[in-house]
Design a protein around this motif. Sequence first.
Motif, PDB file in Angstrom:
ATOM      1  N   ASP A 171      -9.440  -4.226 -28.560  1.00 18.12           N
ATOM      2  CA  ASP A 171      -8.612  -5.379 -28.890  1.00 18.12           C
ATOM      3  C   ASP A 171      -7.115  -5.102 -28.718  1.00 18.12           C
ATOM      4  OD1 ASP A 171     -10.844  -6.846 -29.404  1.00 18.12           O
ATOM      5  OD2 ASP A 171     -10.770  -6.634 -31.578  1.00 18.12           O
ATOM      6  N   LEU A 172      -6.764  -3.853 -28.413  1.00 19.17           N
ATOM      7  CA  LEU A 172      -5.356  -3.511 -28.243  1.00 19.17           C
ATOM      8  C   LEU A 172      -4.872  -3.895 -26.850  1.00 19.17           C
ATOM      9  CD1 LEU A 172      -5.260   0.083 -29.794  1.00 19.17           C
ATOM     10  CD2 LEU A 172      -4.607  -2.056 -30.876  1.00 19.17           C
ATOM     11  N   GLU A 173      -3.575  -4.105 -26.745  1.00 22.06           N
ATOM     12  CA  GLU A 173      -2.960  -4.343 -25.444  1.00 22.06           C
ATOM     13  C   GLU A 173      -2.881  -3.014 -24.692  1.00 22.06           C
ATOM     14  OE1 GLU A 173       0.812  -6.212 -26.000  1.00 22.06           O
ATOM     15  OE2 GLU A 173      -0.025  -7.703 -27.371  1.00 22.06           O
ATOM     16  N   SER A 174      -2.689  -3.096 -23.389  1.00 22.64           N
ATOM     17  CA  SER A 174      -2.664  -1.865 -22.581  1.00 22.64           C
ATOM     18  C   SER A 174      -1.489  -0.965 -22.971  1.00 22.64           C
ATOM     19  CB  SER A 174      -2.603  -2.201 -21.093  1.00 22.64           C
ATOM     20  OG  SER A 174      -1.411  -2.888 -20.802  1.00 22.64           O
ATOM     21  N   SER A 175      -0.341  -1.564 -23.318  1.00 24.26           N
ATOM     22  CA  SER A 175       0.806  -0.739 -23.714  1.00 24.26           C
ATOM     23  C   SER A 175       0.532  -0.030 -25.044  1.00 24.26           C
ATOM     24  CB  SER A 175       2.065  -1.593 -23.832  1.00 24.26           C
ATOM     25  OG  SER A 175       1.903  -2.587 -24.822  1.00 24.26           O
ATOM     26  N   GLU A 176      -0.208  -0.684 -25.934  1.00 28.40           N
ATOM     27  CA  GLU A 176      -0.547  -0.051 -27.214  1.00 28.40           C
ATOM     28  C   GLU A 176      -1.523   1.098 -26.996  1.00 28.40           C
ATOM     29  OE1 GLU A 176      -0.130  -3.806 -30.296  1.00 28.40           O
ATOM     30  OE2 GLU A 176      -1.993  -3.592 -29.160  1.00 28.40           O
ATOM     31  N   ARG A 177      -2.483   0.889 -26.095  1.00 30.29           N
ATOM     32  CA  ARG A 177      -3.424   1.984 -25.786  1.00 30.29           C
ATOM     33  C   ARG A 177      -2.696   3.151 -25.125  1.00 30.29           C
ATOM     34  NH1 ARG A 177      -7.376  -2.198 -24.684  1.00 30.29           N
ATOM     35  NH2 ARG A 177      -6.660  -2.313 -22.530  1.00 30.29           N
ATOM     36  N   GLU A 178      -1.726   2.823 -24.263  1.00 32.74           N
ATOM     37  CA  GLU A 178      -0.958   3.884 -23.609  1.00 32.74           C
ATOM     38  C   GLU A 178      -0.146   4.669 -24.629  1.00 32.74           C
ATOM     39  OE1 GLU A 178       2.249   4.610 -20.005  1.00 32.74           O
ATOM     40  OE2 GLU A 178       1.695   2.570 -20.536  1.00 32.74           O
TER      41      GLU A 178
END
Length: 130
Positions: free
Chosen positions: A77-84
């Motif tokens: 459910d996280l955005e890609s920038s948050e996962r990065e």
Amino acid sequence: MNRDLKNRKAIEKGFSSYASTTLRHASRDFFKKLCMENDRFRPFDEADFQINVAFKFCESPFIILEQNIALLQAMNDLESSERELLHLKYFQDKTDEDIARVFGVTRQAITKSKKKLLFKLKKHYQSSIT
């Protein structure tokens, strides 16, 4: 000649590093063993008769699987920038300053984003578990 001298210095440096590490580990192991033996062979009059009971609860594999699934759902459910950001911080052990350089923001912004992100993950994870 100069190359030979550099090789010799590199070998000496490597050997001294190896020797100091080996001696440090040997002394650590010696004193650890000594402490264990002292605890085991305590005179009877110095012995304290306390009973320490520790319970270790084993979790069911199904509970662990359920927790892993909940965590994966929260991660998805996280955005890609948050996962990065999570990847850089917890898998590559980057500092907040390094991450800030990657994202082009200040260190304080990364620290704030990280706190919000961890709170978001925790909230989502706990709602999935219960």
